[in-house]
Design a protein around this motif. Sequence first.
Motif, PDB file in Angstrom:
ATOM      1  N   ASP A  71       0.811  -1.222   0.000  1.00 41.63           N
ATOM      2  CA  ASP A  71       0.000   0.000   0.000  1.00 41.63           C
ATOM      3  C   ASP A  71       0.844   1.271   0.000  1.00 41.63           C
ATOM      4  OD1 ASP A  71       0.945   0.038   2.586  1.00 41.63           O
ATOM      5  OD2 ASP A  71      -1.009  -0.203   3.546  1.00 41.63           O
ATOM      6  N   GLU A  72       2.175   1.118   0.028  1.00 39.57           N
ATOM      7  CA  GLU A  72       3.055   2.276  -0.071  1.00 39.57           C
ATOM      8  C   GLU A  72       3.539   2.502  -1.501  1.00 39.57           C
ATOM      9  OE1 GLU A  72       5.291   2.595   4.193  1.00 39.57           O
ATOM     10  OE2 GLU A  72       5.885   0.895   2.921  1.00 39.57           O
ATOM     11  N   ILE A  73       3.219   1.576  -2.403  1.00 38.80           N
ATOM     12  CA  ILE A  73       3.577   1.715  -3.812  1.00 38.80           C
ATOM     13  C   ILE A  73       2.569   2.636  -4.498  1.00 38.80           C
ATOM     14  CG2 ILE A  73       3.805   0.509  -6.025  1.00 38.80           C
ATOM     15  CD1 ILE A  73       6.102  -0.036  -4.161  1.00 38.80           C
ATOM     16  N   ASP A  74       3.063   3.677  -5.161  1.00 36.51           N
ATOM     17  CA  ASP A  74       2.194   4.654  -5.819  1.00 36.51           C
ATOM     18  C   ASP A  74       2.061   4.419  -7.317  1.00 36.51           C
ATOM     19  OD1 ASP A  74       1.833   6.238  -3.403  1.00 36.51           O
ATOM     20  OD2 ASP A  74       3.920   6.845  -3.686  1.00 36.51           O
ATOM     21  N   GLY A  75       2.884   3.545  -7.891  1.00 36.64           N
ATOM     22  CA  GLY A  75       2.820   3.278  -9.320  1.00 36.64           C
ATOM     23  C   GLY A  75       3.765   2.149  -9.690  1.00 36.64           C
ATOM     24  N   ALA A  99      -0.712  -3.501 -10.619  1.00 33.43           N
ATOM     25  CA  ALA A  99      -1.238  -2.135 -10.609  1.00 33.43           C
ATOM     26  C   ALA A  99      -2.752  -2.144 -10.444  1.00 33.43           C
ATOM     27  CB  ALA A  99      -0.835  -1.415 -11.892  1.00 33.43           C
ATOM     28  N   TRP A 100      -3.407  -3.073 -11.131  1.00 35.68           N
ATOM     29  CA  TRP A 100      -4.868  -3.172 -11.008  1.00 35.68           C
ATOM     30  C   TRP A 100      -5.256  -3.621  -9.601  1.00 35.68           C
ATOM     31  CZ3 TRP A 100      -8.334  -7.159  -9.978  1.00 35.68           C
ATOM     32  CH2 TRP A 100      -9.686  -6.869 -10.222  1.00 35.68           C
ATOM     33  N   THR A 101      -4.525  -4.587  -9.066  1.00 38.91           N
ATOM     34  CA  THR A 101      -4.817  -5.096  -7.727  1.00 38.91           C
ATOM     35  C   THR A 101      -4.604  -4.032  -6.661  1.00 38.91           C
ATOM     36  OG1 THR A 101      -4.149  -7.318  -8.395  1.00 38.91           O
ATOM     37  CG2 THR A 101      -4.208  -6.870  -6.040  1.00 38.91           C
ATOM     38  N   TRP A 102      -3.520  -3.289  -6.786  1.00 36.43           N
ATOM     39  CA  TRP A 102      -3.194  -2.271  -5.792  1.00 36.43           C
ATOM     40  C   TRP A 102      -3.829  -0.926  -6.092  1.00 36.43           C
ATOM     41  CZ3 TRP A 102       2.772  -3.554  -5.868  1.00 36.43           C
ATOM     42  CH2 TRP A 102       2.979  -4.800  -5.247  1.00 36.43           C
ATOM     43  N   VAL A 104      -3.220   1.355  -8.492  1.00 33.69           N
ATOM     44  CA  VAL A 104      -2.247   2.419  -8.760  1.00 33.69           C
ATOM     45  C   VAL A 104      -2.010   2.477 -10.266  1.00 33.69           C
ATOM     46  CG1 VAL A 104      -1.130   2.235  -6.516  1.00 33.69           C
ATOM     47  CG2 VAL A 104      -0.267   0.871  -8.442  1.00 33.69           C
ATOM     48  N   PRO A 105      -1.510   3.585 -10.787  1.00 27.99           N
ATOM     49  CA  PRO A 105      -1.238   3.683 -12.224  1.00 27.99           C
ATOM     50  C   PRO A 105      -0.023   2.852 -12.623  1.00 27.99           C
ATOM     51  CG  PRO A 105      -0.488   5.658 -11.115  1.00 27.99           C
ATOM     52  CD  PRO A 105      -1.242   4.864 -10.085  1.00 27.99           C
ATOM     53  N   ALA A 106       0.016   2.486 -13.895  1.00 28.30           N
ATOM     54  CA  ALA A 106       1.149   1.734 -14.447  1.00 28.30           C
ATOM     55  C   ALA A 106       1.569   2.361 -15.759  1.00 28.30           C
ATOM     56  CB  ALA A 106       0.768   0.270 -14.655  1.00 28.30           C
ATOM     57  N   ALA A 310       9.086   6.412 -12.864  1.00 31.20           N
ATOM     58  CA  ALA A 310       8.689   7.349 -11.815  1.00 31.20           C
ATOM     59  C   ALA A 310       8.609   8.776 -12.351  1.00 31.20           C
ATOM     60  CB  ALA A 310       9.680   7.283 -10.655  1.00 31.20           C
ATOM     61  N   ILE A 311       9.583   9.152 -13.193  1.00 34.22           N
ATOM     62  CA  ILE A 311       9.582  10.494 -13.753  1.00 34.22           C
ATOM     63  C   ILE A 311       8.324  10.725 -14.591  1.00 34.22           C
ATOM     64  CG2 ILE A 311      10.792  12.072 -15.301  1.00 34.22           C
ATOM     65  CD1 ILE A 311      12.158  11.528 -12.582  1.00 34.22           C
ATOM     66  N   ARG A 312       7.923   9.712 -15.341  1.00 36.38           N
ATOM     67  CA  ARG A 312       6.740   9.862 -16.198  1.00 36.38           C
ATOM     68  C   ARG A 312       5.439   9.802 -15.392  1.00 36.38           C
ATOM     69  NH1 ARG A 312       8.005  10.386 -21.121  1.00 36.38           N
ATOM     70  NH2 ARG A 312       9.976   9.657 -21.988  1.00 36.38           N
ATOM     71  N   LEU A 313       5.379   8.863 -14.464  1.00 32.55           N
ATOM     72  CA  LEU A 313       4.167   8.742 -13.653  1.00 32.55           C
ATOM     73  C   LEU A 313       3.929  10.000 -12.823  1.00 32.55           C
ATOM     74  CD1 LEU A 313       4.594   5.048 -12.467  1.00 32.55           C
ATOM     75  CD2 LEU A 313       2.715   5.909 -13.876  1.00 32.55           C
ATOM     76  N   GLU A 314       5.009  10.625 -12.391  1.00 30.20           N
ATOM     77  CA  GLU A 314       4.887  11.828 -11.564  1.00 30.20           C
ATOM     78  C   GLU A 314       4.259  12.983 -12.332  1.00 30.20           C
ATOM     79  OE1 GLU A 314       7.660  13.466  -7.981  1.00 30.20           O
ATOM     80  OE2 GLU A 314       8.554  13.521  -9.972  1.00 30.20           O
TER      81      GLU A 314
END
Length: 339
Positions: A71-75, A99-102, A104-106, A310-314
């Motif tokens: 639950d600490e993973i954001d992507g 990503a679907w389970t948690w 969060v975006p992928a 991470a750079i792109r997801l941000e």
Amino acid sequence: MRVLGIETSCDETGVAVYDTKQGLLGHALYSQTDIHAQYGGVVPELASRDHIRKLIPLIKTLLNESHTKPDEIDGIAYTAGPGLVGALLVGAAVGRSLAWTWQVPAIGVHHLEGHLLAAMLEEPAPSFPFLALLVSGGHTQLVEVAEIGKYIILGESVDDAAGEAFDKTAKLLGLGYPGGPALARLAEQGNPDAFNFPRPMTQRPGLDFSFSGLKTHVLTTWRAQTQNKQTRADIARAFEDAVIDTLAIKCRRALKQSGLTRLIIAGGVGANQRLRSRLGELAKEMSVSVYYPRPIFCTDNGAMIAYAGAIRLETGQSEPLAFNAYPRWPINELNYSVS
């Protein structure tokens, strides 16, 4: 943002957790070298199967060792290409499913973009713009990197990549698999004055590379000599010197033409110590700065994918539930940047 990165483009399973504020929190890598060694090269079906067996356990171990809860993973970032399609699909399927389970975006990351940005994981990190020499088993390219997502290919190999030439030459000399590192070790025992091999495509203008003819030159030289241990080492040294000189000559030419003052070395061959030394000398001569990822981040790894993702997801980039893999995906076809 905290991102889980997944790399499964070929024969190494790599995972990492990268935090945009805290940096790299952990990474793990599993190599399939022992599996493929008996075949003298990568067997795509075996590579895919082993990714299936190793990926989930490796992720669990990484999360535990990096003290990261799901639950600490954001992507999640996964390698979408280029590479072996079956191997890519394993990472893409697992990454998109998690990503679907948690919830969060992928995002799918270009494998070469990961390599180009691997030096950003080090301190000090290079500033943009810079010239990147990407030298791996599948690619040899000189790339002008204006910023993340903006890449101009200045030159590339018209046949064998440098890493591929290392592996094939090692096989010709009976060094087994993986051949590149074995050839580099053997070259240390060679006499640098025993043979003088050509530096291909350095006598003509341009920044493209060609190593296929050099590989043929090795074969004809080996067949014409008394085939003993010292001759093998001498040929290995001559081959390595020819490749390194060629790369250095083209880097010098590219730096002059582009006017850039920062040089980045990326890809598996970038771990070669003689290449690092040669380009370090070149940097001093030209008064430019040279940057290298640590050797473990030169080869395929999850850290570079986690960083690039991470750079792109941000910036809000992400992909829908549907995912794909791109075994062939030229980096200059990327049509987005983070700016």
